[in-house]
Design an enzyme around this catalytic site. Structure first.
Site, short mmCIF file in Angstrom:
data_model
loop_
_atom_site.label_atom_id
_atom_site.label_comp_id
_atom_site.label_asym_id
_atom_site.label_seq_id
_atom_site.Cartn_x
_atom_site.Cartn_y
_atom_site.Cartn_z
N SER A 63 0.78 -1.24 0.00
CA SER A 63 0.00 0.00 0.00
C SER A 63 0.81 1.29 0.00
O SER A 63 0.23 2.37 -0.13
CB SER A 63 -0.96 0.02 1.19
N LYS A 66 0.28 3.90 -2.68
CA LYS A 66 -0.70 4.98 -2.62
C LYS A 66 -0.06 6.35 -2.43
O LYS A 66 -0.69 7.37 -2.70
CB LYS A 66 -1.71 4.68 -1.51
N SER A 118 -6.11 4.13 3.74
CA SER A 118 -5.62 3.14 2.78
C SER A 118 -6.73 2.52 1.95
O SER A 118 -6.71 1.32 1.65
CB SER A 118 -4.83 2.03 3.51
N LYS A 226 3.24 6.38 5.42
CA LYS A 226 2.26 5.41 4.90
C LYS A 226 2.81 4.01 5.12
O LYS A 226 4.00 3.74 4.90
CB LYS A 226 2.03 5.65 3.40
#
Length: 392
Positions: A63, A66, A118, A226
């Site tokens: 993820s 992103k 997310s 993140k």
């Protein structure tokens, strides 16, 4: 004898305790040992690599993809645009912000849901709005970051990071992407948001940032981050923090556990803040090389050095090189030549001699002119006197 030994030992400890941090410049400190398979630590301003472990190895990002999606969407879309959610977006697997088909939201809100919570469904909705499809969005995103951030090991196939055999990046590329993104205030704000009130069509809640150093156990100086996880990628983490003017970006890939990904990240950040500092040469500074030519830098130049390390600057051939202790090169930057050149001492001496000779020539010429005129006047007066005598 034992008492003397104790005293000497204590004295040695005291001497070492007062050694400046520049001892790091001699390589007297150890780099942290990490459990993550790949990692990198860079100075967020200079981009210099402070720690490297397999940082160029292509790996699955999960993820943290992103981060790239959010930056690309901010730079290519309009944050106030209204996005209509498709059925395909609602069918995205994994973490979501529970979008509904036909739901309309501002692009900025979708980016917030993408980064803070997310949301994979938000990623698909963003991609379709910006480029018409996930495939075209991914192609555009790859080209964008190759051009703007200089990535080399990255190939994104989707906007969310769900497992795909060819969806790859590297720790170094993710650091470069993040470094590029944090220059944008809009991204930096979203990247570091701890929580956000979310009023969706069917889901009302407060989004809590999944990065634990932002929301659960705040790290001193944390500015954004993140996290990510899929079985193929393991635990991945990107973190941006700043203290005392030093900004750092840490990336860890494929940690065995969630806890170890955070431990590795804090080790990297602690290491960077303990031993390094950022230097700055402001835009418009003038430099002169050994031949007397003048140059300037047209932008701020950042460089990273050990704490209290002495540095020196060398300008030659239109290039500025900043060196640290032991002659190691910290940064090399092209300079702009100034239109006026600074003459060397030899040129100044030569010019001075030439000016002196010219002045001497002018003086001699002036003297000769004065003498000629004076001689002519004397002749005229003598002639007049002679004619007056003859008349008598």
């Amino acid at each position: 004898m034992r008492k003397l030994t104790v005293i000497l030992t204590a004295a040695i400890i005291m001497i070492h305790s007062f050694q400046p941090d520049s001892a790091a410049a001699e390589g007297l400190f150890e780099q942290p040992e990490l459990n993550s398979e790949a990692a990198v630590l860079i100075d967020a301003r200079s981009g210099q690599i402070l720690y490297d472990k397999n940082s160029r190895m292509p790996m699955h990002p999960a993820s943290i993809t992103k981060i790239a999606t959010a930056i690309y969407a901010i730079h290519t879309g309009e944050l106030q645009d209204v996005v209509t959610v498709s059925k395909k977006a609602t069918q995205a697997e994994g973490t979501s912000v529970f979008l509904e088909e036909g739901e309309q939201l501002p692009l900025k809100k979708l980016i917030q849901g993408l980064v803070i919570n997310s949301g994979n469904d938000a990623g698909v909705a963003i991609a379709e709005h910006i480029s018409g499809s996930v495939e075209k969005f991914s192609e555009g995103m790859n080209e964008f970051f190759k051009r703007e951030a200089g990535i080399q090991e990255t190939f994104f196939e989707n906007p969310h990071g769900l497992s795909s055999p060819n969806h790859l990046t590297s720790a170094h590329d993710m650091a470069l992407i993040t470094q590029y993104g944090i220059r944008d205030p809009e991204f930096l704000e979203i990247f570091g948001t701890p929580q956000l009130k979310w009023d969706g069509l069917t889901w009302d809640t407060t989004l809590i940032n999944h990065h634990k150093l932002i929301s659960q156990s705040p790290y001193e100086g944390i500015l954004g981050g993140k996290n990510g996880y899929v079985s193929l990628a393991g635990f991945t983490l990107v973190t941006h923090a700043e203290r005392d003017g030093l900004g750092l970006i840490a990336v860890t890939l494929k940690a065995p556990t969630d806890r170890q990904s955070y431990q590795d990240t804090m080790k990297l950040l602690d290491y960077g803040f303990q031993f390094y500092e950022t230097g700055l040469i402001k835009e418009g500074t003038t430099f002169h090389d050994d031949e007397g030519y003048a140059y300037r830098n047209d932008e701020d130049i950042y460089y990273t050095k050990y704490k209290n390390e002495e540095t020196r600057q060398e300008a030659a051939g239109g290039e500025l090189v900043i060196k640290g202790e032991n002659g190691r090169v910290l940064v090399s930057k092209a300079l702009t030549s100034l239109s006026e050149e600074l003459p060397s001492e030899e040129e100044l001496l030569t010019n001075g001699e030439a000016q002196g000779e010219k002045q001497k020539q002018l003086s001699d010429s002036h003297f000769q002119n004065v003498m000629g005129i004076s001689f002519a006047i004397v002749i005229l007066l003598a002639g007049a006197f002679f004619f007056q005598i003859r008349k008598i």
